[in-house]
Design a protein around this motif. Structure first.
Motif, PDB file in Angstrom:
ATOM      1  N   THR A 158      29.346  35.263  38.782  1.00  0.00           N
ATOM      2  CA  THR A 158      30.620  35.952  38.584  1.00  0.00           C
ATOM      3  C   THR A 158      31.003  36.664  39.873  1.00  0.00           C
ATOM      4  O   THR A 158      30.245  37.478  40.389  1.00  0.00           O
ATOM      5  CB  THR A 158      30.502  36.985  37.448  1.00  0.00           C
ATOM      6  OG1 THR A 158      29.918  36.369  36.310  1.00  0.00           O
ATOM      7  CG2 THR A 158      31.874  37.522  37.072  1.00  0.00           C
ATOM      8  N   LYS A 174      33.249  39.082  42.407  1.00  0.00           N
ATOM      9  CA  LYS A 174      34.045  40.309  42.451  1.00  0.00           C
ATOM     10  C   LYS A 174      34.198  40.930  41.064  1.00  0.00           C
ATOM     11  O   LYS A 174      35.307  41.237  40.624  1.00  0.00           O
ATOM     12  CB  LYS A 174      35.407  40.043  43.078  1.00  0.00           C
ATOM     13  CG  LYS A 174      35.349  39.686  44.558  1.00  0.00           C
ATOM     14  CD  LYS A 174      36.739  39.613  45.172  1.00  0.00           C
ATOM     15  CE  LYS A 174      36.671  39.312  46.660  1.00  0.00           C
ATOM     16  NZ  LYS A 174      38.012  39.274  47.294  1.00  0.00           N
ATOM     17  N   CYS A 175      33.071  41.130  40.413  1.00  0.00           N
ATOM     18  CA  CYS A 175      33.060  41.721  39.070  1.00  0.00           C
ATOM     19  C   CYS A 175      32.191  42.977  39.098  1.00  0.00           C
ATOM     20  O   CYS A 175      31.060  42.941  39.589  1.00  0.00           O
ATOM     21  CB  CYS A 175      32.500  40.713  38.065  1.00  0.00           C
ATOM     22  SG  CYS A 175      32.339  41.348  36.384  1.00  0.00           S
ATOM     23  N   HIS A 214      37.389  39.489  36.810  1.00  0.00           N
ATOM     24  CA  HIS A 214      36.717  38.985  38.001  1.00  0.00           C
ATOM     25  C   HIS A 214      37.641  38.023  38.719  1.00  0.00           C
ATOM     26  O   HIS A 214      38.706  37.652  38.213  1.00  0.00           O
ATOM     27  CB  HIS A 214      35.394  38.300  37.643  1.00  0.00           C
ATOM     28  CG  HIS A 214      35.515  37.185  36.640  1.00  0.00           C
ATOM     29  ND1 HIS A 214      36.126  35.990  36.925  1.00  0.00           N
ATOM     30  CD2 HIS A 214      35.104  37.095  35.363  1.00  0.00           C
ATOM     31  CE1 HIS A 214      36.070  35.195  35.873  1.00  0.00           C
ATOM     32  NE2 HIS A 214      35.463  35.847  34.904  1.00  0.00           N
TER      33      HIS A 214
END
Length: 265
Positions: free
Chosen positions: A198, A200-201, A249
């Motif tokens: 995942t 940019k979470c 995300h």
């Protein structure tokens, strides 16, 4: 207290694997974005294991969630699959499906789509049985505290499959890089690493609980993979997802790499 330990303890106590699967792995009519991501992953696994011929004797999956989605095409290309999970509850959830116990998650819609990609949607029951036969072991493993003795009896892997296994448990990038390097010792030189991550979470939600997630960008992920001794062969990104306010995300990354034959573990 060590942040990695805190994150793992939170997962052990609060993470409900069945609720997670319902929220993130169910094909349904309420979230076309979520369905798009599931189909994105299934198509890529089909391409890797069936069309492109990534195969061998042993695949070891270092898993963060008790999903079979990532294994449906793999069972056609590997003689044995060994699955690890970061909590006992995740192991139990997968075992329910493997043993056909009441209350196991319904994977049939996902299995049917995988079979459709392979040419015959009606063979979903055969696919389920083949996967059950191919999964030989289910082990619990703390990815932040790699213990070689846990894996001492396992054969060297031809493919290492890592799905969301590090971002949910590693406290920082240095821990993430160390874990990736440690697990690389399980893979034969020239073997393949396949990572689903995942991007940019900062967190995800399961039920009433919010779980922190290591924030990763493409450049950082690729650098960590290269530092661990791999040559990147493929990098794909899924659509973004805002799944009922459960998670935000930039997309799910699908990364395929080969372990350098001349590089030390």
């Amino acid at each position: 207290m060590d942040q990695s330990r805190t994150k793992k303890e939170a997962l052990e106590k609060l993470f409900d694997p069945k609720e997670f699967l319902k929220a993130y792995y169910s094909f349904d009519s309420t979230s076309s974005e979520k369905n798009d991501i599931l189909m994105f992953l299934l198509r890529n696994f089909f391409k890797t294991f069936i069309l492109d011929g990534v195969k061998g004797n042993t695949l070891i999956r270092i898993g963060g969630v008790p999903s079979i989605l990532e294994l449906l095409s793999a069972c056609e290309s590997f003689k044995e699959i060994i699955v690890t999970h970061n909590t006992d509850r995740n192991c139990q959830e997968l075992q329910k499906w493997l043993k056909k116990e009441p209350g196991a998650f319904n994977w049939i819609p996902v299995v049917k789509y995988a079979c459709e990609l392979e040419g015959d949607r009606k063979k979903w029951a055969e696919k389920e049985e083949k996967l059950r036969r191919t999964v030989k072991q289910v082990l619990e493993c703390d990815v932040t505290k790699f213990d070689p003795l846990t894996f001492a009896s396992l054969p060297p892997a031809d493919c290492l499959l890592m799905c969301y296994s590090l971002v949910a448990t590693c406290k920082d990038l240095s821990t993430y890089r160390a874990a990736l390097k440690n697990f690389s010792s399980l893979l034969k030189p020239g073997g393949h690493l396949l990572m689903v991550t995942t991007m940019k979470c900062s967190h995800f939600v399961v039920g009433q609980h919010k779980f922190p997630c290591l924030f990763l960008e493409k450049e950082v992920l690729e650098e960590a993979v290269k530092e661990a001794g791999y040559d990147i062969l493929q990098f794909e990104m899924s659509p973004t997802c805002h799944a009922n306010n459960l998670i935000e995300h930039e997309g799910i990354s699908y990364l395929l790499a080969a372990k350098g034959k001349g590089k030390e573990d």
